[in-house]
Write a protein that holds these residues in place. Structure first.
Motif, short mmCIF file in Angstrom:
data_model
loop_
_atom_site.label_atom_id
_atom_site.label_comp_id
_atom_site.label_asym_id
_atom_site.label_seq_id
_atom_site.Cartn_x
_atom_site.Cartn_y
_atom_site.Cartn_z
N ASN A 50 -2.25 -79.02 23.39
CA ASN A 50 -3.29 -77.80 24.08
C ASN A 50 -3.20 -76.67 23.48
O ASN A 50 -2.11 -76.23 23.03
N ALA A 51 -4.34 -76.00 23.11
CA ALA A 51 -4.42 -74.72 22.71
C ALA A 51 -3.97 -73.82 23.79
O ALA A 51 -3.73 -74.09 24.63
N ARG A 52 -3.71 -72.62 23.29
CA ARG A 52 -3.25 -71.52 24.25
C ARG A 52 -4.01 -71.12 25.17
O ARG A 52 -3.68 -71.12 26.32
N SER A 53 -5.34 -71.43 24.99
CA SER A 53 -6.40 -71.59 26.09
C SER A 53 -6.26 -72.60 27.11
O SER A 53 -7.02 -72.55 28.13
N GLY A 54 -5.78 -73.54 26.55
CA GLY A 54 -5.56 -75.03 27.51
C GLY A 54 -6.54 -75.76 27.04
O GLY A 54 -6.31 -77.10 27.61
N ALA A 55 -7.41 -75.45 26.10
CA ALA A 55 -8.25 -76.71 25.75
C ALA A 55 -7.52 -77.75 25.00
O ALA A 55 -6.58 -77.43 24.16
N PRO A 56 -7.80 -78.99 24.75
CA PRO A 56 -7.21 -79.88 24.03
C PRO A 56 -7.67 -79.88 22.76
O PRO A 56 -8.79 -79.61 22.27
N THR A 57 -6.82 -80.31 21.80
CA THR A 57 -6.99 -80.25 20.34
C THR A 57 -6.01 -81.37 19.92
O THR A 57 -5.24 -81.90 20.64
N LEU A 58 -5.98 -81.54 18.55
CA LEU A 58 -5.22 -82.66 17.83
C LEU A 58 -4.22 -82.06 17.06
O LEU A 58 -4.58 -81.04 16.19
N ALA A 59 -3.03 -82.72 16.81
CA ALA A 59 -1.98 -82.23 16.31
C ALA A 59 -1.72 -83.52 15.19
O ALA A 59 -1.51 -84.68 15.82
N LEU A 60 -2.12 -83.10 13.70
CA LEU A 60 -2.09 -84.45 12.87
C LEU A 60 -0.94 -84.31 11.91
O LEU A 60 -0.65 -83.42 11.54
N THR A 61 -0.36 -85.58 11.62
CA THR A 61 0.66 -85.70 10.92
C THR A 61 0.20 -86.91 9.94
O THR A 61 -0.72 -87.60 10.19
N GLY A 62 1.10 -86.99 8.68
CA GLY A 62 0.85 -88.28 7.94
C GLY A 62 -0.33 -88.43 7.34
O GLY A 62 -1.06 -87.76 6.88
N GLY A 63 -0.51 -89.91 7.50
CA GLY A 63 -2.10 -90.26 7.25
C GLY A 63 -3.30 -89.69 7.77
O GLY A 63 -4.27 -89.71 7.25
N ALA A 64 -3.16 -89.39 9.07
CA ALA A 64 -4.40 -88.86 9.66
C ALA A 64 -4.62 -87.62 9.27
O ALA A 64 -5.75 -87.48 9.08
#
Length: 133
Positions: free
Chosen positions: A81-95
């Motif tokens: 969740n961003a500071r606003s509470g909105a969902p987002t993605l944290a990506l690692t590796g191949g993604a």
């Protein structure tokens, strides 16, 4: 500019059955620690919490055009969740690498995510945007 869009519909009862059958093995294989912590804080809606995140992972894999191959794995895609509470993605590796390969030079990626559920369904949309630097 919009680079890609993906969506997925997930059955919450299917996720609940996987949790009952495989337990922590399923959770550890598919979800990040941040996602597991959020689900632990929601004992009455744990399966729905996981189902929305499962759908977001599927939607992202569709948006980048690989599915879960070419180095893109479920655990490389984490809903945060961003500071606003909105969902987002944290990506690692191949993604993260696949996302970077789609973004034109002189731009940065921005991933929009929306999640919803209405038992027995969970739904996610992912929009990948390239913003000029």
């Amino acid at each position: 500019m919009i680079i890609a869009i993906g969506s997925d519909l997930c059955n919450i009862e299917r996720i609940e059955a996987s949790l009952e059958r495989f337990g922590e093995r399923f959770e550890n294989r598919v979800f990040t620690e941040v996602e597991r912590a959020k689900a632990r804080r929601r004992p009455y809606t744990r399966a729905g919490t996981y189902a929305k995140r499962f759908a977001a992972k599927e939607a992202f894999s569709k948006a980048v055009g690989t599915g879960f191959r070419a180095g893109v794995f479920m655990r490389d895609i984490g809903v945060v969740n961003a500071r606003s509470g909105a969902p987002t993605l944290a990506l690692t590796g191949g993604a993260a690498a696949r996302l970077a390969s789609l973004i034109p030079e002189g731009h940065e990626p921005f991933v929009h995510v929306t999640l919803t559920d209405d038992h027995p369904w969970a739904l996610a949309f992912v929009v990948i945007e390239a913003r000029p630097l």
